[in-house]
Design an enzyme around this catalytic site. Structure first.
Site, mmCIF file in Angstrom:
data_model
loop_
_atom_site.group_PDB
_atom_site.id
_atom_site.type_symbol
_atom_site.label_atom_id
_atom_site.label_comp_id
_atom_site.label_asym_id
_atom_site.label_seq_id
_atom_site.Cartn_x
_atom_site.Cartn_y
_atom_site.Cartn_z
ATOM 1 N N HIS A 1 54.184 55.895 107.136
ATOM 2 C CA HIS A 1 54.015 57.141 107.891
ATOM 3 C C HIS A 1 52.533 57.422 108.106
ATOM 4 O O HIS A 1 52.046 58.538 107.895
ATOM 5 C CB HIS A 1 54.700 58.306 107.174
ATOM 6 C CG HIS A 1 56.189 58.163 107.105
ATOM 7 N ND1 HIS A 1 57.028 58.591 108.115
ATOM 8 C CD2 HIS A 1 56.993 57.590 106.181
ATOM 9 C CE1 HIS A 1 58.280 58.316 107.797
ATOM 10 N NE2 HIS A 1 58.286 57.698 106.634
ATOM 11 N N TYR B 1 54.108 56.719 95.641
ATOM 12 C CA TYR B 1 53.273 57.708 96.324
ATOM 13 C C TYR B 1 51.903 57.770 95.662
ATOM 14 O O TYR B 1 50.866 57.825 96.323
ATOM 15 C CB TYR B 1 53.936 59.083 96.240
ATOM 16 C CG TYR B 1 54.959 59.378 97.306
ATOM 17 C CD1 TYR B 1 56.127 58.637 97.416
ATOM 18 C CD2 TYR B 1 54.777 60.435 98.190
ATOM 19 C CE1 TYR B 1 57.073 58.924 98.373
ATOM 20 C CE2 TYR B 1 55.717 60.736 99.154
ATOM 21 C CZ TYR B 1 56.861 59.976 99.248
ATOM 22 O OH TYR B 1 57.791 60.271 100.201
#
Length: 347
Positions: free
Chosen positions: A61, A329
């Protein structure tokens, strides 16, 4: 299982290798492997980068823009959760809209996945982070299946396309991909980020005292899609971003935040299964977006939107993929931060 031409497979099963895009890379993670001696977060992010990272950008993303607004709760979830964020009132957020994939210059209209991430509230024990995406389910539920999937869909060096026999064998061995494939076959991207529905995909618990209720949620747009697709300049690589910002010049963009409550018949730890449409739903309030900014200038660039950042009154399920996301993450964020540090030192 009947053999399909490679082009047919690519279209029919695009959810596995193409449409999920960056979502696959970041969501599926290595749920079984992380912390168990099989695959590390570092190795997984290496795989995301493919030996050619876009320095300073998210590994999945990568292309997106920042949002600012408020979550206006109506108090309807107070019976299920003690989280103050769900009590009647408004809480500011920083957010991000993005597309799947690791290329920060990719055309908006080329991606099959659109995402809405929010960091609501500014106090550690009260803050809620959620990363929502257009697909409502995952194709696979374990890290082992993820790696089987990646191997099955890796391009053949001679053709540049996935081998249809490998793809067919993977799909036959993993019937849990059925719900994702059915969704992909029925999905048509709308003309705007403002008219998409964004799903939590993974389930979480709402907690109030000893009561624990499994839920999923979705940001459901108040703006209606005209059903004709994007009608602006399709050659503009920032077409959807520009359209969204033009909307904000006229009025806020608003989504209803709709929670679906699981029953005992639903497995909250399995993200590959859609819950039946007759499950009870509760509208918790509205996500109201007031402004948007380029991600290089906005506050969202410094947030990794870890979905396990939950306020008191919410808790994670035992979904294997959800449990792995924090490590991935964090590793991606660590690399970005280091790259930004070195870039600033060279200026």
């Amino acid at each position: 299982m009947a053999q399909q031409p490679s082009s047919s497979l690519a279209l029919r099963y695009g959810i596995i290798a193409v449409a999920v895009g960056g979502l696959a890379l970041l969501f599926y993670g290595v749920a079984n492997g992380l912390g168990q001696g099989r695959v590390t977060a570092q190795q997984f992010v290496d795989f995301q980068e493919g030996g050619n990272p876009h320095l300073g950008f998210r590994r999945a993303h990568a292309k997106g823009f920042c949002l600012a607004g408020e979550f206006v709760a109506n108090g309807e979830l107070s019976a299920y959760s003690s989280a103050t964020i769900f009590q009647s009132g408004a809480t500011p957020f920083v957010g991000r809209i993005s597309i799947g994939g690791g290329n920060p210059t990719a055309p908006d209209l080329a991606s099959g996945v659109r995402s809405l991430a929010l960091s609501i509230g500014d106090k550690a024990n009260l803050r809620w982070q959620t990363a929502m995406n257009t697909p409502p389910v995952m194709p696979v539920r374990t890290g082992q299946a993820f790696f089987e999937q990646m191997n099955a869909f890796r391009p053949d060096p001679e053709t540049g396309r996935p081998n249809p026999e490998r793809v067919a064998a993977f799909l036959e061995a993993h019937p849990e991909t059925q719900a994702a494939r059915e969704w992909q076959a029925s999905y048509t991207a709308t003309e705007s980020y403002a008219t998409e529905t964004y799903n939590s995909i993974n389930a979480f618990y709402l907690v109030n005292g000893r009561q624990r209720q499994a839920v999923r949620w979705a940001a459901v747009p108040q703006a209606e899609s005209h059903g004709r697709g994007f009608e602006g300049d399709r050659d503009d690589p920032n077409a959807l971003q520009n359209e969204f910002m033009a909307r904000l010049d006229v009025a806020p963009v608003v989504y209803d935040l709709v929670f679906t409550l699981a029953t005992d018949a639903d497995d909250e730890n399995d993200p590959t299964v859609r819950w039946p449409a007759d499950r009870q739903q509760v509208v918790a309030g509205q996500i109201v977006i007031h402004s948007a900014t380029d991600q290089s200038e906005g506050l969202c660039n410094g947030i990794n939107f870890d979905p396990l950042v939950l306020p008191a009154g919410m808790a994670a399920t035992n979904d294997q993929i959800l449990q792995a996301r924090s490590s991935v993450y964090a590793e991606s964020y660590r690399r970005r931060a280091r790259e930004h540090f070195y870039q600033q030192g060279m200026e």
